[in-house]
Design a protein around this motif. Structure first.
Motif, PDB file in Angstrom:
ATOM      1  N   ALA A 293      -0.125  -9.872 -13.049  1.00 33.86           N
ATOM      2  CA  ALA A 293      -1.091  -9.183 -12.607  1.00 33.86           C
ATOM      3  C   ALA A 293      -1.098  -9.769 -10.929  1.00 33.86           C
ATOM      4  N   LEU A 294      -0.651 -11.149 -11.354  1.00 34.99           N
ATOM      5  CA  LEU A 294      -1.424 -11.477  -9.305  1.00 34.99           C
ATOM      6  C   LEU A 294       0.696 -11.095  -8.997  1.00 34.99           C
ATOM      7  N   PHE A 295       1.734 -11.124  -9.239  1.00 27.94           N
ATOM      8  CA  PHE A 295       2.903 -10.726  -8.300  1.00 27.94           C
ATOM      9  C   PHE A 295       2.289  -9.101  -8.537  1.00 27.94           C
ATOM     10  N   SER A 296       1.411  -8.515  -9.167  1.00 32.87           N
ATOM     11  CA  SER A 296       1.661  -6.978  -8.610  1.00 32.87           C
ATOM     12  C   SER A 296       0.597  -7.113  -7.310  1.00 32.87           C
ATOM     13  N   VAL A 297      -0.642  -8.196  -7.525  1.00 36.06           N
ATOM     14  CA  VAL A 297      -1.597  -8.095  -6.684  1.00 36.06           C
ATOM     15  C   VAL A 297      -0.917  -8.396  -4.817  1.00 36.06           C
ATOM     16  N   VAL A 298      -0.284  -9.950  -4.453  1.00 33.87           N
ATOM     17  CA  VAL A 298       0.503 -10.193  -4.123  1.00 33.87           C
ATOM     18  C   VAL A 298       1.231  -8.967  -3.581  1.00 33.87           C
ATOM     19  N   TYR A 299       1.702  -7.851  -3.901  1.00 37.23           N
ATOM     20  CA  TYR A 299       2.863  -6.935  -3.598  1.00 37.23           C
ATOM     21  C   TYR A 299       1.562  -5.625  -2.965  1.00 37.23           C
ATOM     22  N   LEU A 300       0.476  -5.275  -3.652  1.00 38.40           N
ATOM     23  CA  LEU A 300       0.095  -4.952  -3.066  1.00 38.40           C
ATOM     24  C   LEU A 300      -0.614  -5.249  -1.704  1.00 38.40           C
ATOM     25  N   LYS A 301      -1.419  -7.036  -1.785  1.00 36.86           N
ATOM     26  CA  LYS A 301      -1.775  -7.267  -0.407  1.00 36.86           C
ATOM     27  C   LYS A 301      -1.021  -6.875   0.779  1.00 36.86           C
ATOM     28  N   LEU A 302       0.774  -6.880   0.574  1.00 33.82           N
ATOM     29  CA  LEU A 302       1.521  -6.694   1.376  1.00 33.82           C
ATOM     30  C   LEU A 302       1.464  -5.179   1.868  1.00 33.82           C
ATOM     31  N   LEU A 303       0.944  -4.389   0.976  1.00 33.47           N
ATOM     32  CA  LEU A 303       1.320  -3.142   1.539  1.00 33.47           C
ATOM     33  C   LEU A 303       0.324  -2.997   2.512  1.00 33.47           C
TER      34      LEU A 303
END
Length: 308
Positions: A293-303
């Protein structure tokens, strides 16, 4: 005034009736989805909720007469367990090395190189890369074990070339499983980027060529900005997939020697099924879920930053 009140009184029940009618139609339209919702609740949501409960108990696979609620003891134990911290660190190394750097970079490179390659060469490259991807994880693990083993293919090639040999699965096991995962999973990134490159406007590339931009300049300043959303989406997908890799590592090293290639899925399996500590193993599974979930949040923030 009396007319207005009468009109309002006569239309209000009709409005309520219309609302009930619309709600009834919506319910009828949703009825075909009811079996799917029930199946998801029984076979997906149910086991997940039960696992969450198990993570806060001392449930054991064998030997225990009863299961007791222990609160956060399993998580506290994990944070104070050097073997867990080692597995967490190796999981991050495995994900960054084999997915973020390995599969992502190699997949993009292959997609760019095959874009302008001849059709026979492109077909051959796609066939070889995809063949590794469609293999079952355990089969791919066995093939990579035979490749990296002390008497395996890699050392035979190195010996033929007069280069030093070593037991890769003993001296550098985490590197061996990272390379194995890159070999097996690169096809997905290559196909994603091949589709994305076909959507890059030709006029932008041609304009950059007319301005004298070289290959690397066009890639960095034209192609990558256009496909940046695809890059982030691909990174998220391959990261989540790599976090759950178990069969490949277990077939090659079983997390060894010692714990030198023991990622969280392997550590979780050993605690839950080999040591019979289901509660502790389930708590580690929840930690793995949080990491994803943390990895996903990071990628979504970068998007979102890219879109700003």
């Amino acid at each position: 005034m009396k007319t207005a009140v009468a009109t309002a009184g006569s239309t209000a029940p009709g409005g309520r009736a219309a609302g009930r009618s619309a709600a009834g139609r919506s319910l009828l339209r949703g009825m075909p989805l009811l079996p799917s919702i029930v199946l998801l609740a029984v076979f997906l949501a149910g086991p997940i909720l039960y696992c969450v409960y198990d993570a806060f108990t001392d449930a054991q696979l064998t030997g225990a007469a009863e299961t007791n609620f222990v609160g956060l003891d399993n998580f506290t134990r994990a944070l104070n367990d050097p073997n867990f911290l080692n597995a967490l660190w190796l999981t991050l190394v495995f994900v960054v090395g084999s997915a973020v750097i390995g599969q992502n970079t190699l997949g993009l490179s292959l997609a760019v190189m095959t874009e302008k390659a001849t059709k026979p060469l492109r077909t051959l490259t796609n066939g070889v890369v995809i063949a590794a991807w469609v293999l079952p994880e355990v089969v791919a693990g066995y093939l990579m074990y035979a490749f990296f083993y002390k008497q395996g293919s890699l050392n035979n090639v190195l010996g033929f070339l007069g280069l030093p040999q070593q037991n890769w699965l003993y001296t550098l096991p985490i590197l061996a499983v990272c390379l194995a995962n890159v070999w097996r999973g690169t096809a997905f990134s290559m196909m994603v980027y091949s589709a994305a490159l076909n959507e890059v406007p030709r006029e932008l590339v041609e304009a950059a060529e007319m301005d004298g931009a070289g290959v690397w300049h066009r890639l960095w300043h034209v192609t990558l900005p256009v496909i940046r959303r695809t890059i982030m989406t691909n990174l998220m997908l391959i990261t989540l997939q790599t976090l759950s890799v178990f069969g490949l590592i277990y077939a090659m090293t079983r997390g060894g020697p010692g714990n030198k290639s023991q990622t969280l899925p392997v550590f979780m399996y050993q605690q839950a099924f080999q040591n019979s500590m289901i509660g502790y193993g389930t708590a580690i599974a929840l930690v793995l879920l949080v990491v994803g979930a943390l990895f996903s949040v990071v990628y979504l923030k970068l998007l979102k930053v890219e879109d700003a």
